[in-house]
Each structure stands twice: as C-alpha cells, then as structure tokens.
Design an enzyme around this catalytic site. Structure first.
Site: not given
Length: 293
Positions: A280, A160, A209
């Site tokens: 995130e 990520r 998310s």
C-alpha cells in the site's frame, strides 16, 4: 518558480528516511502548480507529491525528479453549505475540523488517515468502513496542460487506488456530507481514535499500513502475525510488535531496511498462505520490491 535543490526527503516522510530530492517545489496557487508541472514535463522529469509523508517510502539515494508539496491556497479548506472544499495539500485532519465545526458529518473516518486530500484521493484512502470515494463529489486534477475537474468514476477510484497517471496532481477536491450534531461527530471520532490507538503503533515512526488487505479471511496484519513476523528486524527497522502491518523506525533506519522487511513479509505470506501481498505504501525514487518467491 520556487524551486530548491537537494532537499532531504527524510524531513518530509513520517518514517524519517529518504535521500535528497533533485528538485523540490512548493506551489501555492493553481497557476504555479501548472507552471511547475509544465516545466518538469519539458525537462523530462518524473513528478512526485508529498503531503504529510505518511504513506511514502523514499529511496535512500534520493529522487531524480521534481517533488511537490502543495502550500498556500492549495492547502486550505472551508465549508460552503454542505460541501467541504479543500486544496490537495490540506490535511484530512483540518478538513475534519472544518466539517465538525459546522455540523457536517460523514467525514469522521478520516480521523484515522494521517494524510492530505491529494494523497487521499490518489489512493482512495479509507478506514473504519469509509473511504474517499464515498464522500467525493469531484477533484481538480492538474498536469502540464492545465487543470480539469473529474468525478469519482472518471478518477477510476477502487480499493486503495485511482486511475491517476504519473505527472497528474490533485490540486483540489470537493466532498459531500450530511447534517450531524457536533457532539455526535466528536463522539464518533473519539471512538475511532481510541480504537486506532489501541490497535496501531501511533506513537512510533511508521509510514502507515505496509500492505493492502488481501482477498482472504485474514487481514494483512493478521496474516503476517500468523507468520511469526511481529518484532522482526532489519537494520534500524522492525515490523511492529503491536501490529504486524506496520514497520517502525527504531532510530537509525534506512529505506533499504524497510524494503528488506517488506520483501521477507511477502515471501513468508506467499509461502504460508499462497497469497501475494500488494504494498500500500507509495515508493519514491529507484526502489524495487523483490517478487514474492
């Protein structure tokens, strides 16, 4: 240069929050993109990009810099032989559609990522066991000095995240795939979409998310659920009753409401599990997430 002043970022984020961008540009060619980046550098302006706005939280006070939304040639996608070529502004959904039409498999997982190629590369987006790093051949990265092609290793792709620096923008990317029957691709995508709809609040306004999954036996969502945070509210925002790693706009949310929930979630996760959750979601403007204490 095609520039607009004071454009409300709430129009470009899936959560529907955010104040005005000081400047907003929509370059449609690589030359226009480099020109805007060079101008921003000369003016000392920070540069941000918005794709589909699905992983962004923009400050209520706005963003005192240049916000870019790639368009035209920088938002197209096509398949040549077994290579998918796409602009940084192309939606991953369009990329999947182009690949599926010619029986190019391997990209099915992007059906669960409501973003663009540029954001996908920058965040090494992933879902259902796949990620951008696994299919990326190279990406064209632009800044005020021009553009160059970089491979996955040069981009520093990790879980990520990437090594892209502020002011660098993904103008285009090339992806590899493998021959696969169209009906097989359709079936895989349908199953992934079914699982996503079953588990996530896909019919609500969210930014996706909230936290990256920690190095722990529990995912971020399961951890926050165990903390009893499902349905917790701050102003017009709430932690999703369906999946605790999502924040929903219940109608009149502000970004500050989401920040308050993020801070409380981090505090509770550290208190109960000793884990500091890492956001995130990408922050635009002067937004500060308080430390998990």
């Amino acid at each position: 240069m095609n520039l607009q002043e004071g454009v409300a970022l709430s129009r470009f984020t899936t959560l529907g929050t955010g104040g005005p961008a000081r400047w907003m540009g929509a370059p449609s060619t690589l030359d226009e993109l480099v020109e805007l980046l060079r101008w921003a550098g000369g003016e000392g302006l920070p540069v941000h990009s918005v794709g589909l706005g699905s992983n962004l939280l923009a400050a209520d006070e706005g963003v005192a810099g240049l916000v870019l939304k790639l368009a035209g040639d920088l938002a197209g996608a096509s398949v040549e032989d077994s290579t998918l070529k796409a602009g940084g502004g192309a939606s991953l959904a369009v990329c999947l559609h182009r690949a599926r039409a010619v029986g190019l498999g391997g990209l099915e997982f992007v059906c669960a990522i409501p973003g663009t190629v540029g954001g996908g590369v920058k965040m090494n987006a992933g879902a259902y066991g796949g990620d951008i790093a696994s299919i990326l051949l190279r990406a064209q990265v632009a800044d005020g000095d021009g553009a160059r092609w970089l491979g996955p290793d040069e981009l520093g792709l990790e879980y990520r995240r990437s090594g892209l620096a502020p002011g660098q923008v993904v103008a285009a990317a090339e992806f590899t795939g493998e021959p696969r029957a169209v009906e097989e691709i359709k079936a895989t995508v349908a199953e992934m979409q079914r699982r996503r709809k079953e588990a996530q609040p896909t019919n609500k306004r969210t930014f996706g998310s909230v936290f990256k999954n920690p190095d722990h036996e529990l995912t971020a969502g399961r951890m926050l659920e165990a903390c009893g945070l499902r349905g917790s509210r701050s102003g017009g925002a709430q932690i999703s009753p369906k999946h605790a790693n999502f924040i929903e706009n219940t109608g009149e949310a502000r970004s500050a409401d989401a920040v308050a929930l993020i801070a409380e979630a981090r505090r509770r996760a550290k208190e109960q599990f000793g884990v500091v959750l890492e956001p995130e979601v990408q922050l635009l403007g002067e937004i500060e997430i308080p430390p998990a204490e």
